[in-house]
Design a protein around this motif. Structure first.
Motif, PDB file in Angstrom:
ATOM      1  N   UNK A 329       0.828  -1.201   0.000  1.00 56.67           N
ATOM      2  CA  UNK A 329       0.000   0.000   0.000  1.00 56.67           C
ATOM      3  C   UNK A 329       0.873   1.266   0.000  1.00 56.67           C
ATOM      4  N   UNK A 331       1.048   5.304   0.477  1.00 55.81           N
ATOM      5  CA  UNK A 331       0.281   6.310   1.205  1.00 55.81           C
ATOM      6  C   UNK A 331       1.182   7.351   1.850  1.00 55.81           C
ATOM      7  N   UNK A 416      -4.589  -5.191  17.350  1.00 59.67           N
ATOM      8  CA  UNK A 416      -4.987  -3.786  17.342  1.00 59.67           C
ATOM      9  C   UNK A 416      -4.054  -3.006  16.400  1.00 59.67           C
ATOM     10  N   UNK A 417      -2.789  -3.310  16.465  1.00 66.74           N
ATOM     11  CA  UNK A 417      -1.826  -2.651  15.580  1.00 66.74           C
ATOM     12  C   UNK A 417      -1.976  -3.114  14.138  1.00 66.74           C
ATOM     13  N   UNK A 419      -4.730  -3.861  12.694  1.00 63.70           N
ATOM     14  CA  UNK A 419      -5.833  -3.048  12.170  1.00 63.70           C
ATOM     15  C   UNK A 419      -5.327  -1.650  11.842  1.00 63.70           C
ATOM     16  N   UNK A 420      -4.582  -1.084  12.771  1.00 65.41           N
ATOM     17  CA  UNK A 420      -4.109   0.292  12.620  1.00 65.41           C
ATOM     18  C   UNK A 420      -3.235   0.449  11.380  1.00 65.41           C
ATOM     19  N   UNK A 423      -5.302   1.218   8.483  1.00 66.57           N
ATOM     20  CA  UNK A 423      -6.154   2.407   8.501  1.00 66.57           C
ATOM     21  C   UNK A 423      -7.615   2.004   8.465  1.00 66.57           C
ATOM     22  N   UNK A 424      -8.445   2.827   7.809  1.00 65.73           N
ATOM     23  CA  UNK A 424      -9.888   2.556   7.776  1.00 65.73           C
ATOM     24  C   UNK A 424     -10.224   1.174   7.250  1.00 65.73           C
ATOM     25  N   UNK A 425      -9.438   0.698   6.290  1.00 67.75           N
ATOM     26  CA  UNK A 425      -9.725  -0.623   5.721  1.00 67.75           C
ATOM     27  C   UNK A 425      -9.678  -1.713   6.790  1.00 67.75           C
ATOM     28  N   UNK A 426      -8.784  -1.559   7.742  1.00 68.37           N
ATOM     29  CA  UNK A 426      -8.656  -2.560   8.794  1.00 68.37           C
ATOM     30  C   UNK A 426      -9.887  -2.659   9.675  1.00 68.37           C
ATOM     31  N   UNK A 427     -10.690  -1.615   9.642  1.00 67.83           N
ATOM     32  CA  UNK A 427     -11.906  -1.583  10.465  1.00 67.83           C
ATOM     33  C   UNK A 427     -13.096  -2.200   9.739  1.00 67.83           C
ATOM     34  N   UNK A 428     -12.892  -2.564   8.476  1.00 62.78           N
ATOM     35  CA  UNK A 428     -14.007  -3.156   7.730  1.00 62.78           C
ATOM     36  C   UNK A 428     -13.929  -4.673   7.737  1.00 62.78           C
ATOM     37  N   UNK A 429     -15.085  -5.263   7.509  1.00 61.81           N
ATOM     38  CA  UNK A 429     -15.139  -6.726   7.464  1.00 61.81           C
ATOM     39  C   UNK A 429     -14.595  -7.265   6.146  1.00 61.81           C
ATOM     40  N   UNK A 434      -9.865  -7.425  11.260  1.00 65.61           N
ATOM     41  CA  UNK A 434     -10.910  -7.058  12.239  1.00 65.61           C
ATOM     42  C   UNK A 434     -11.526  -8.310  12.866  1.00 65.61           C
ATOM     43  N   UNK A 437      -9.186  -9.790  15.430  1.00 62.26           N
ATOM     44  CA  UNK A 437      -9.245  -8.990  16.656  1.00 62.26           C
ATOM     45  C   UNK A 437     -10.454  -9.395  17.490  1.00 62.26           C
TER      46      UNK A 437
ATOM     47  N   UNK B 199     -14.998   6.553   2.865  1.00 55.16           N
ATOM     48  CA  UNK B 199     -15.210   6.672   4.322  1.00 55.16           C
ATOM     49  C   UNK B 199     -16.129   7.843   4.649  1.00 55.16           C
ATOM     50  N   UNK B 261     -18.691  -1.983   5.256  1.00 51.01           N
ATOM     51  CA  UNK B 261     -19.226  -2.797   6.348  1.00 51.01           C
ATOM     52  C   UNK B 261     -18.186  -2.886   7.444  1.00 51.01           C
TER      53      UNK B 261
END
Lengths: 596, 596
Positions: A329, A331, A416-417, A419-420, A423-429, A434, A437, B199, B261
């Motif tokens: 990625x 960024x 947790x890291x 996911x971090x 970024x936002x993608x890590x918070x999605x299913x 995620x 976690x 997002x 999601x």
């Protein structure tokens, strides 16, 4: 990920770091060699990644459900479990005389790590059954083994452990399930059980027709009462299907009162089971009356290592996903190359690098810790020398709360890291981290919460045995620190300092009266002690990696060791800050402050 | 919980600790008094708990979905939002000349905390719209305000912020959305926008007919190119429905490419929006060309405080749920009363007490931190004295990364403990704490990740302004520590020590060359600095609580302050352990070590 990265890690830890080859010196394992184990690891790894991993997300999305009073599991997972059982992978540690492979627990643990990394919800079915069958094989009568262990060994049944109840979680001496003596038969003392058991993983499913429950309950005495506390508990074999001989062959009086809907780990059905709503579930006592909790702890200790292992395995998978993402990625600009005209890969950002190093230190450190415990278990069971066996057992017993809790707690930190890093993608299913976690969040709870492990460590395993096992561990650590290579000299020195510091701390705690006072802040001690133990593990890993075929691999171990000593070891002393003031600060806080 | 506990906390913080009454000395607020604010807090609190909270779990279970290209939100939440807008609660901080109440941000922030505690997913709709309308009111032309702010003020439209793109998250200077000049009209410079925005919370919904997007994009220059970096960004008002005057009244060229999601925060639709797939979405530039990111940061800074606030609010609610559970649930014997014949309530277990104290310290400390920031914002905007305004702005600017990240990170720690207090039950979806934990996991990511906050704090806010705001903060802390009451003398002394320690640390970092080197471990600095700031907050809270009507309340503040200083403050120094070695340890790790 494919299993390649993880298998390379496992091979390094098993053979180069732990020297597992020496297990063959023990008579029990003398007919085996690495090629046997490697073939098993190959097959298990292949099934893990090719049969189980593809159902990782579906198992989360399509939770087990109740249909006509029975639990239906995701068909893909059922199929994967059938493949696993048909391949006989659950037989790794089963004794040869029962048809098993009699492999070291070290090797089966390594294989289990890959299965857990690929699909922890799937692994739970077999992990529990393996531990269940081992209890039966060790404590059961030949008839009980034949009736209840052999079906599991044959892959026709799976096993559970039924301990908790809706109102009894951590305090198992208080179980309310009752067993009334119902006569003797070929299978032993027969009882009728009534009660409810909560949090029963794989408590019902459609993977196998039969399910063998090991149920902790209190035998009703002749006066109609029960013996209070742990001494009043006995263990009972309660099969879902009654054995044909003399009891009909219908279903036992066990029913599903409900499924628990969890944050994660959703692929494994987790049940509230009712025993004896219709007159009493038939169960046969295993072991002596009053020995329930003691026997159960054999299974529990194995389960605790497995919980830690799952924490390590999921952290490892999360780390592997995160580093792959970070390498691809693109960024932003990095503070390292401000002048860069174009955005750089995540891997160039120092904070991403820090999070990857932290994940590496946690995931690999935790995995190594669990394998170390497994090897101690093999030595404790099979070493020729009695002293060696006793020392290994004491060390394992001391380390078990760390093995259970450190990967559980730190695995969450690593995920947790992971996911971090996304970024936002890590918070999605859409991304696996995620779910890892959420799945991992169970680990600090089941098979004894972190708080329970802390009391076990500082109380039972250190203070109430006057620090003997602790002294044994210090001896091991000092020996290893003394033998570490030159490039690790500052880490070895830091570790030796920590030995002295912990020795003094424990010495003070041993002198204090009453000893229980220190338990009020046992959790901080566990946190610090876990870091200390893992610092020792890391020194060993970095040391063992010197001269590895792949210089990048060796270098990785060296850097991760340095990272752990630079970033984490300095935190250790402050973790115990509350120990001195614990009685005032947690015990003495007025209840009104806490409750409103 | 009802809102009672939280409201009492808020009242204490607003009036007794922050002395918010003194805001009336500022001319802008002179016609208001506490009774106005209390009536608003009453109404907002009542709506939060009676209209929003009942849909907390349903919003998670029944996620927004796409139906015929439009997003449908849970009907109960739509109804709650209508109640909120009809009651005019979103008008709290809107200027009176635009029809608002012109209340202090401090007061509206307090009200928002309750809404977030009750239903964070619902709060996001209004929080974003309020911030959006404030940007329009401050930077828009009268015509733009009339066309785009007034519908939001009237409750007929909601607003969004559209910054990120699928390939651009933290590095907003790299946005790829293009705006081509399309002529001037009454609403200003008109552009046609093409690009994708990722997002976007509340990016589409059926709460209001219209949605006002504020879109960060690059204006195409006469040579067909764009200006690289932040200086090339401009901000555009892109309404979902085109204003009637001269542009037809149909839908703008904005479409929903998909819904994300998420792990949590599921009640808020989060969209990928396509702008200009059909020729270009019409947008009017707000502010000057090239000022996009600068203007956006007004909204972003407010959003950052709100993210921190939501972390605090959810941690508070989790704490409240956990302490209620611990006061009722009976489980096991405590090491404090070994001799107890019967199981005791969870509240008797020291480790449960520790976790509750930790949650209290985090939740209340975080809430106070956010309210403190809100008050600084009011002072910075409205104080009569210019020096006061400037100091407040500098302090707020320094503290914003802490306000954003400390409640976000520590809120997760607290909610992790809230789950742990519940044991296995906390891991099920039957209890609210697991959802609060999932919802909260977004906070370290959105509106600038923790890593971004860390670079902002140590770089922009400390090193690159030569530590001036930092010196200002130290002055405030030293003053407060010097004035603390006798029973807090040891905490005050510890805080003064920390001031010296941080002053020396920052002094060293300021001398180092290049200054950027320190940024490689900015995150550890942020962690330590956040704890330092919250230690200061806690000293103030405990001090302000002395003599409170309810002795248990005052005692609670004192114990929590002591807990924070005993358990957390000792960890501060080691959090920065990597600062010295960061370049070697994170920057210098070979890429092969990190990527495979």
């Amino acid at each position: 990920m494919s299993g390649n990265t993880m298998r390379r890690e496992i091979d390094f830890m098993l053979y180069r770091w732990l020297g597992t080859d020496d297990i063959r010196d023990m008579p029990y394992f003398q007919d085996q060699d690495r090629s046997d184990w490697d073939a098993f690891l190959d097959l298990s790894g292949s099934l893990s990644w090719n049969e189980f991993q593809p159902h990782f997300k579906a198992g989360d999305r399509d939770e087990p459900r109740l249909v006509d009073g029975r639990v239906r599991v995701l068909p893909g997972l059922v199929k994967a479990l059938h493949s696993y059982l048909e391949a006989g992978l659950h037989l790794a540690t089963v004794k040869p005389e029962l048809g098993g492979m009699g492999f070291p627990f070290t090797v089966s643990t390594a294989a289990m790590a890959e299965l857990m990394a690929a699909n922890v919800a799937g692994s739970a079915f077999v992990m529990l059954s393996i531990a269940n069958a081992r209890v039966l094989a060790e404590f059961g009568t030949p008839e009980q083994i034949e009736a209840f262990a052999m079906p599991q060994i044959a892959g026709k049944a799976l096993g559970t452990m039924c301990l908790s109840e809706p109102d009894v979680g951590s305090s198992l001496g208080d179980v309310d399930t009752r067993a009334r003596f119902d006569g003797e038969d070929a299978l032993g003392a027969r009882y009728r059980l009534t009660g409810r058991k909560m949090w029963i993983s794989a408590g019902d499913h459609d993977v196998t027709d039969d399910i063998v429950h090991l149920v902790l309950a209190k035998a009703v005495q002749s006066d109609g009462g029960t013996v209070p506390g742990a001494k009043g508990t006995s263990l009972f074999i309660v099969p879902a299907m009654l054995p044909a001989a003399g009891h009909g062959d219908g279903r036992n009086d066990v029913s599903i009162a409900g499924l628990n809907h969890k944050m994660g780990y959703r692929g494994t059905p987790n049940c509230l089971l009712n025993f004896g709503e219709d007159g009493g579930a038939l169960g046969w006592r295993i072991g002596a009356e009053g020995d329930g909790l003691r026997i159960m702890f054999q299974m529990m200790n194995e389960a605790r290592i497995n919980v830690g292992l799952s924490g390590a395995a999921m952290a490892y998978r999360g780390f592997d996903i995160a580093r792959t993402y970070a390498a691809e990625r693109v960024q932003g600009r990095s503070v390292l190359d401000k002048a860069a005209a174009k955005p750089v890969r995540l891997l160039r950002h120092p904070d991403i690098r820090r999070m990857l190093m932290s994940q590496k230190a946690i995931a690999e450190g935790a995995l190594a810790l669990c394998l170390k415990a497994a090897k101690l278990s093999d030595i404790a069971a099979h070493a020729g020398d009695e002293g060696k066996r006793r020392d290994a057992l004491n060390l394992l017993s001391l380390l078990t709360p760390v093995v259970k809790s450190w990967p559980s707690e730190q695995g969450l930190v690593a995920l947790n890291q992971a996911i971090q890093v996304h970024g936002g993608y890590g918070y999605t299913r859409d991304f696996d981290v995620e779910q890892l976690y959420r799945d991992s969040r169970l680990n600090p709870i089941h098979e004894g919460t972190t708080g329970i492990q802390a009391i076990d460590l500082l109380g039972r395993k250190i203070l109430f045995e006057d620090g003997r096992s602790f002294a044994l561990l210090l001896g091991e650590i000092r020996r290893d620190a003394g033998a570490a290579g030159q490039e690790l000299s500052s880490e070895a020195a830091a570790l030796l300092d920590l030995c002295d510091w912990f020795e003094a701390l424990v010495g003070d705690l041993l002198k204090a009266e009453p000893k229980e006072a220190a338990l009020a802040n046992a959790t901080g001690f566990l946190e610090a002690f876990g870091h200390f133990v893992v610092a020792w593990i890391w020194l060993g890993l970095a040391d063992a990696a010197r001269g590895h075929d792949d210089p990048a691999f060796a270098e990785g171990k060296l850097w991760a060791c340095r990272y752990f000593f630079a970033a984490e070891v300095p935190r250790i002393r402050s973790m115990t800050a509350l120990l001195a003031s614990a009685r005032e600060l947690t015990a003495a806080v007025p209840e009104a402050v806490l409750s409103a």
